[in-house]
Design an enzyme around this catalytic site. Structure first.
Site, short mmCIF file in Angstrom:
data_model
loop_
_atom_site.label_atom_id
_atom_site.label_comp_id
_atom_site.label_asym_id
_atom_site.label_seq_id
_atom_site.Cartn_x
_atom_site.Cartn_y
_atom_site.Cartn_z
N LYS A 196 46.72 48.83 39.39
CA LYS A 196 47.77 47.81 39.34
C LYS A 196 47.61 46.99 38.06
CE LYS A 196 48.43 43.58 40.34
NZ LYS A 196 49.40 43.22 39.31
N GLY A 249 39.97 40.01 35.27
CA GLY A 249 40.95 38.93 35.25
C GLY A 249 40.25 37.58 35.34
N GLY A 250 40.96 36.60 35.83
CA GLY A 250 40.44 35.23 35.85
C GLY A 250 39.49 34.97 37.02
N ILE A 251 38.72 33.91 36.90
CA ILE A 251 37.70 33.58 37.90
C ILE A 251 38.32 33.22 39.24
CG2 ILE A 251 37.54 31.27 36.82
CD1 ILE A 251 34.53 32.52 38.42
N THR A 253 41.14 34.28 40.60
CA THR A 253 41.55 35.51 41.26
C THR A 253 40.32 36.31 41.68
OG1 THR A 253 43.33 35.54 39.62
CG2 THR A 253 43.15 37.45 41.05
N GLU A 271 35.03 41.60 36.38
CA GLU A 271 34.90 41.19 34.98
C GLU A 271 35.78 39.97 34.80
OE1 GLU A 271 32.99 42.37 32.64
OE2 GLU A 271 32.23 44.12 33.71
N GLU A 406 37.33 27.93 30.17
CA GLU A 406 37.97 28.89 29.28
C GLU A 406 39.36 28.39 28.89
OE1 GLU A 406 39.36 32.60 31.12
OE2 GLU A 406 38.33 33.68 29.52
#
Ligand code: NAD
Length: 514
Positions: A196, A249-251, A253, A271, A406
């Site tokens: 996805k 993706g982001g932390i 999520t 990651e 970030e």
């Protein structure tokens, strides 16, 4: 570069430029068939540089996601792929690498249209991606198990089995690169998958699945669903037929995915983001450090998980380094990614632009001084896009939010330190330990500091290089597991112990009693 029909001064229609590629088919890929979303929904995919519509991508829902998982499950349990020889798997990966090299320019164009990055950066991405497929072809060919030392009369083997069905969920900043770090090792291991991509950038992912099919991958091994994270991504994550969720993706999520996957004790590989310090000691070559400091933060408009957005400079080197940085930052050429001479493109979306601008404002509220940039360009050609000028702020306090969160945009913050212990302490004020840089002419000093830094990658006198042969991943909140290298293959493997008794005899415990 504009077409004849484009009025002077107006942004061009990027899909009609000379060299612009044919778009992939806007379709879900499930069990070897291409089809629209079952409910018929679509979502616009937009060029961030001009705002032009690129594609109406199918907007899958949870039922589409479950159908794709069922296809991947069937292909794993009953299909040929997990039982295909490693030689044949390697040959397929090599054919894909050949196809990527053959189509490098068209793929690069798609990536540039979708993400806004320069064509030069996109071409580099495609070369790296081909190398990732070649590397995992080599890993497939050279896979080894182990023979364990057990008493004679038995054989004990450690073997590696494919982990099974993988849900791969990827971000928008390096769409095909991040997908390839998952696809290539997963196929080398013998897994099947549902991929996805980010709803913002599906183009090259759609194309690569077409290329995998053309290369001869059996039906159902590679499935693709496009759509929203909260529906399609979540449906993949909570499906008990999935053996591994591999997420980049982001932390926020990542945390949600880990929590959902935990309900089924589904493995996760995460990651996530990074807050990446770039430390310049007073004995560094300042021209080299300035060069890399700019590359570290302004490459792809700072939308790189390993962006060196936080510059920590020894106070004795601060003024000299800053002078070089400001002078060169003012000369960075913003533009459309397909134009010669463009050095930096837009950020990905209006929402993301607002988030990055929010951090520029917050940094100033926390006490930093805006030295260059900070605004949107005034050239009317950029009016339809989401551009932000390259920005430098100095005097950022070490303990504020901006020093630890970030930003993910073209924003460099500068702080000073007095000695190596202080550099280490300031650099360590984040739990997002993905990557860091150290610049020094003293090799031993640089190495000492690098080893103390709790970051997954530390570059010395460089910033950003990565290789398929070397592992990639973060410490702390930056993730779980590693991609690339041998470690990146191991994520897609289960370790199995096979024990073979060569001299069968009854077990003692419950045998006939005296
Ligand atoms: P994101 O977390 O918003 O989205 C990533 C993917 O997750 C998208 O496909 C999205 O649709 C999906 N998603 C969203 N919510 C979901 C949910 N509840 N369940 C399942 N899937 C869901 O991240 P992004 O904004 O696309 O990417 C930027 C982030 O990615 C940055 O933080 C960056 O540092 C990180 N990143 C990390 C690496 C790395 O190697 N560590 C590499 C690239 C990007």
């Amino acid at each position: 570069m504009t077409t004849d029909s484009t009025p002077a001064g107006a942004p061009p229609d990027p899909t009609r430029l000379p060299g612009a590629p044919t778009l992939p088919e806007a379709a879900l890929h499930v069990a070897g068939t291409r089809r629209p979303a079952a409910a018929g929904a679509t979502r616009p995919v937009v060029d961030p540089a001009t705002g032009h519509l690129l594609m109406e991508a199918p907007e899958a829902d949870a039922a589409d996601a479950r159908a794709a998982v069922a296809a991947a499950r069937a292909a794993f349990d009953d299909g040929p792929w997990p039982r295909t020889s490693v030689q044949d798997r390697a040959r397929l990966l090599e054919r894909v690498a050949d196809a990527i090299e053959r189509d490098r320019d068209a793929l690069a164009w798609l990536e540039t249209l979708d993400t806004g990055k320069t064509l030069g950066e996109s071409r580099d991405d495609m070369e790296q991606i081909a190398q990732v497929f070649r590397y995992y072809a080599a890993e497939a060919r050279t896979m080894r198990g182990e023979v364990n030392p057990v008493p004679s009369g038995a054989v004990s083997l450690t073997v590696h089995q494919p982990v099974g069905v993988v849900a791969m969920i990827t971000p928008w900043n390096y769409p095909l690169l991040q997908a390839s770090w998952k696809i290539a090792p997963a196929l080398a291991a013998g897994c099947t998958f549902v991929l996805k991509p980010s709803e913002l950038t599906p183009l090259t992912t759609l194309r690569i699945v077409e290329m995998l099919e053309e290369a001869g991958l059996p039906d159902g091994v590679a499935n693709l669903v496009t759509g929203a994270g909260g529906t399609v991504g979540a449906a993949l994550t909570e499906d008990p037929r999935v053996d591994l969720v591999s997420f980049t993706g982001g932390i926020v999520t990542g945390r949600a995915i880990a929590a959902t996957a935990a309900r089924n004790v589904t493995r996760v590989a995460l990651e996530l983001g990074g807050k990446n310090p770039n430390v310049v000691l007073e004995d560094a070559d300042l021209d080299l450090a300035a060069d890399h400091a700019l590359n570290a933060v302004f490459f792809h408009a700072g939308q790189v998980c390993s962006a060196g957005s936080r510059l920590l400079v020894h106070e004795a080197a601060h003024d000299a380094l800053l002078e070089r940085l400001l002078e060169r930052t003012r000369r960075i050429r913003l533009g459309f990614g397909w134009e010669d001479g463009t050095q930096m493109g837009p950020v990905i979306s209006p929402e993301h632009l607002a988030k990055v601008e929010g951090y520029v404002a917050l940094a100033q509220e926390e006490g930093a001084t805006l030295r260059v940039g900070g605004g949107r360009p005034t050239d009317p050609r950029f009016a339809g896009g989401t551009f932000l000028e390259p920005t430098v702020l100095t005097g950022l306090p070490h303990e504020g939010r901006v020093a630890s969160e970030e930003i993910f945009g073209p924003v460099l913050t500068v702080e000073t330190f007095r000695d190596d212990d202080e550099a280490h302490a300031f650099a360590s004020s984040t739990r997002s330990g993905l990557a860091a840089g150290v610049f020094s002419r003293d090799a031993a000093r640089a190495m000492r500091l690098a080893k103390r830094l709790r970051f997954g990658t530390v570059w010395i006198n460089d910033f950003h290089p990565y290789y398929p042969e070397a592992p990639w991943g973060g410490f702390g909140e930056s993730g779980i597991g590693r991609e690339l290298g041998r470690e990146g293959l191991a994520e897609y493997q289960e370790t199995q112990h096979l024990y073979w008794n060569l001299e069968p005899a009854g077990a003692d415990w419950f045998g006939p009693q005296d």
